[in-house]
Design an enzyme around this catalytic site. Sequence first.
Site, short mmCIF file in Angstrom:
data_model
loop_
_atom_site.label_atom_id
_atom_site.label_comp_id
_atom_site.label_asym_id
_atom_site.label_seq_id
_atom_site.Cartn_x
_atom_site.Cartn_y
_atom_site.Cartn_z
N ALA A 134 0.67 -1.11 0.08
CA ALA A 134 0.04 -0.07 0.05
C ALA A 134 0.70 1.30 -0.01
O ALA A 134 0.56 2.21 -0.58
CB ALA A 134 -1.07 0.09 1.18
N ALA A 182 -4.34 -9.18 -0.02
CA ALA A 182 -4.16 -8.20 0.63
C ALA A 182 -5.01 -6.98 0.28
O ALA A 182 -4.60 -5.83 -0.16
CB ALA A 182 -2.73 -7.61 0.69
N THR A 220 -7.05 -4.80 1.12
CA THR A 220 -7.22 -3.34 1.25
C THR A 220 -5.84 -2.37 0.79
O THR A 220 -6.03 -1.54 0.69
CB THR A 220 -7.30 -2.85 2.77
OG1 THR A 220 -6.44 -3.62 3.70
CG2 THR A 220 -8.78 -3.48 3.37
N ASP A 221 -4.80 -3.38 0.61
CA ASP A 221 -3.57 -2.72 -0.08
C ASP A 221 -3.86 -2.21 -1.41
O ASP A 221 -3.36 -1.02 -1.85
CB ASP A 221 -2.40 -3.71 -0.26
CG ASP A 221 -1.89 -3.77 1.26
OD1 ASP A 221 -0.67 -3.17 1.40
OD2 ASP A 221 -2.01 -4.63 2.16
N TYR A 222 -4.81 -2.85 -2.07
CA TYR A 222 -5.01 -2.51 -3.50
C TYR A 222 -5.87 -1.29 -3.38
O TYR A 222 -5.92 -0.76 -4.59
CB TYR A 222 -5.61 -3.66 -4.10
CG TYR A 222 -5.26 -4.90 -3.76
CD1 TYR A 222 -3.83 -5.13 -3.55
CD2 TYR A 222 -6.03 -6.19 -3.93
CE1 TYR A 222 -3.23 -6.58 -3.46
CE2 TYR A 222 -5.43 -7.42 -3.57
CZ TYR A 222 -4.30 -7.40 -3.19
OH TYR A 222 -3.70 -8.82 -2.98
#
Length: 767
Positions: free
Chosen positions: A384, A534, A536-538
């Site tokens: 992120a 992962a 929410t990193d995207y």
Amino acid sequence: GDRDDPEHSLHWWAYARGQRSIVLDLDDSADRDELIRLVRGADFLVESAAPGALAARGLGYADLAASNPALVYVSITPFGQSGPKARWADSDLVLQAAGGPLRLNGDADRAPVRVSAPQAYLHAGAEGALGALLAHHDRVRTGRGQHVDVSAQAAQAVATQSLILAACNASPAMERASGGVRLGPILVRFVYPARDGHVSITHTFGPAFGPATRRLMECVHDHGFCDAALRDKDWNGYVLLLITGQEPIEEFERVKAAVAAFTGAHTRAELQRIALERDLLLAPVQSIADVAESEQLRARDFWRPVRHASLDRAVPFPGPFARFGAMALRDPAPAPAIGAHGDAIRAEAPRTPVAPAPSSAAPAAPGRRPLEGVRILDLMWAIAGPQATRVLADAGAEVVRVESPRHTDACKSIAPFRSGDFASPVAFYNYNAGKRMLTLDLANASGREVLLDLVRWADVVCESFTPGVMARFGLDYASLRAVKPDVILLSTCLMGQTGPLASFAGYGNLAAAVTGFASVAGWPDRAPVGAWGAYTDYVAWRYNAIAILAALDHRRRTGEGQHVDLAQAEAALHYLAPALLDHAVNGRVQRAEGNDDPHMVPHGVYPAAGEDAWVAIAVRSDDEWRALCDAIGRADLADEPALATLAGRRAARERLDAAIGASTAARSATETESLLQSRGIAACVVQDSAQVYDDPRLHGRAHFATLDHATHGTTTVESARFLLSETPTRVAGPTPESGADNDHVLTRILGYDEARVTGLVVAGAFG
């Protein structure tokens, strides 16, 4: 919300806040003239019409820029503005299939499954905002606007965590596996049972993850669910042991069974408490209702009460995506009634763009990039953070990426690997291309002196440590500001700098669990499986980049630096805003619904000829239903009166899915895709890594870039997911390697002489 009542659409409520509304018929000359009048005074125009549709009405970028050269014109389309498939029919499901993430999500014994809350155009919209701000940054210097061309397919590809790069880097593809991943016989599991639901665990290995897995197995042992031999395995080298056969697969199955027995004996709340106490990479899988009651979000005053005109009470809306120390984001008004401001807007005097007029004295320099001259010190790791500064480097910023010699970046321990070489991590390359790579030990006093010199050099400092770590190093915002008064500091972590879960560290799969994403992807009769990776990193990386650009613009106007607190979880919740509002307004808790869709039937992922081959199909109207029946030779279905309406087809969808699946299974996925798209029906091959890499829609946009690699000759990474017409981004430099630019940073950026560098080496500044 009701699809037939747009005033009560919760998507409209979520994403039209703070806006004014005018309705224009662009086939009417008077309304067209009104739009042109408005655009003459505008800084930005954002549109999502089919490619060429506005140009055909004299409203394309070239037409409007002629009267407003400073205009930033943002176009968001399924596959970009040009190419043989630019006008293909699309849907959220089809774009998830085209971009690659759908292939990774789901159970191995069933069709790939999407995130039930539509995501594709949210990824595309955030790309549009990022591209617009980059274009604005250039416009401030030159007075010139430009066209920002966003492809929703390319935007969605980020959710593969670089796995679309496997095939082009001679790496084996990952297979979907019930919320985990499978590489050959090795099944890595991320979702585990709890007594009252499920938890997500970053249960993997290697130098980055091994220490956390060791802590997990010590905890499993201490609670009586495994013996000392199972606890004390070599978790850093465990993948290599499995691949070489030194560790039998059956033994790894025993490891996972012990973890499942441990988690299954505890509630989600108990497991979260244990995770915080013992620093485990474990988080509860929370429902949308759980998110609404989050103690962490309440403590950070995240929710914003909004009273829509049709409600008798205020309901909580997601709050700011970040907390800016020097510029509080305003709480926008409720979404307007459609056309509510038409008369007022028409009566307003003409406006003038805020942007300066372009200089006629000198043309803009060819090949310029929008962020040339901007200096960024990047202390972040994983996805992120580094992905945000990667796109800023593509846009011309000079980025110095600082790595610790003590802690391995997580992206060095995740697939794909170039030619199967564990020393060549493709994801790490993808997120750090174009940066100056410096290794520096911040636990060493001399290392911190070097860092403070870099702070003096930088415009922006970015960090993603657990809250409190920077302060322990003597590098908190107050300390940085003492040496660089106008410095911008971006602090980004899972849960934010404050609140009861501020110390909760981990990765985007854990944030996806606690924010509800994991609960809205999968099958109703099975454990949740997603969103994959992962997730929410995207989402958060774009908000990180947007926050940096906004803070730079604020400093340009005011001279002020500031501290930005960006919680990955809070930024990501904007991608679930309609589902959160559905709970707040209607009391409905959205859950995993497989590939079902309330507004489109048939809608699903269907088998195709070949091994694990699939095609995504979304029928968006009654006319498309009849066209589908004709295409697959099922006139009998088209003739059934009960199936002529959406409601009728919903009632019969299991029978219809079986009929469509029988047809698609007899053809290749590509044949079905072409057959249906030729009739205007949204369909797409569920593309794996090799198919995404071969997709002409992406190659036509130069989505892939080849970099020199010291060991393997070359490596392939992704480019930016939008095209800028005047200041194209580009990927610069060789494949990034740890410490490769130490000498350049120390001698050319900081101006140290040989004696100073030697002294730092002796003092252990670099580990």
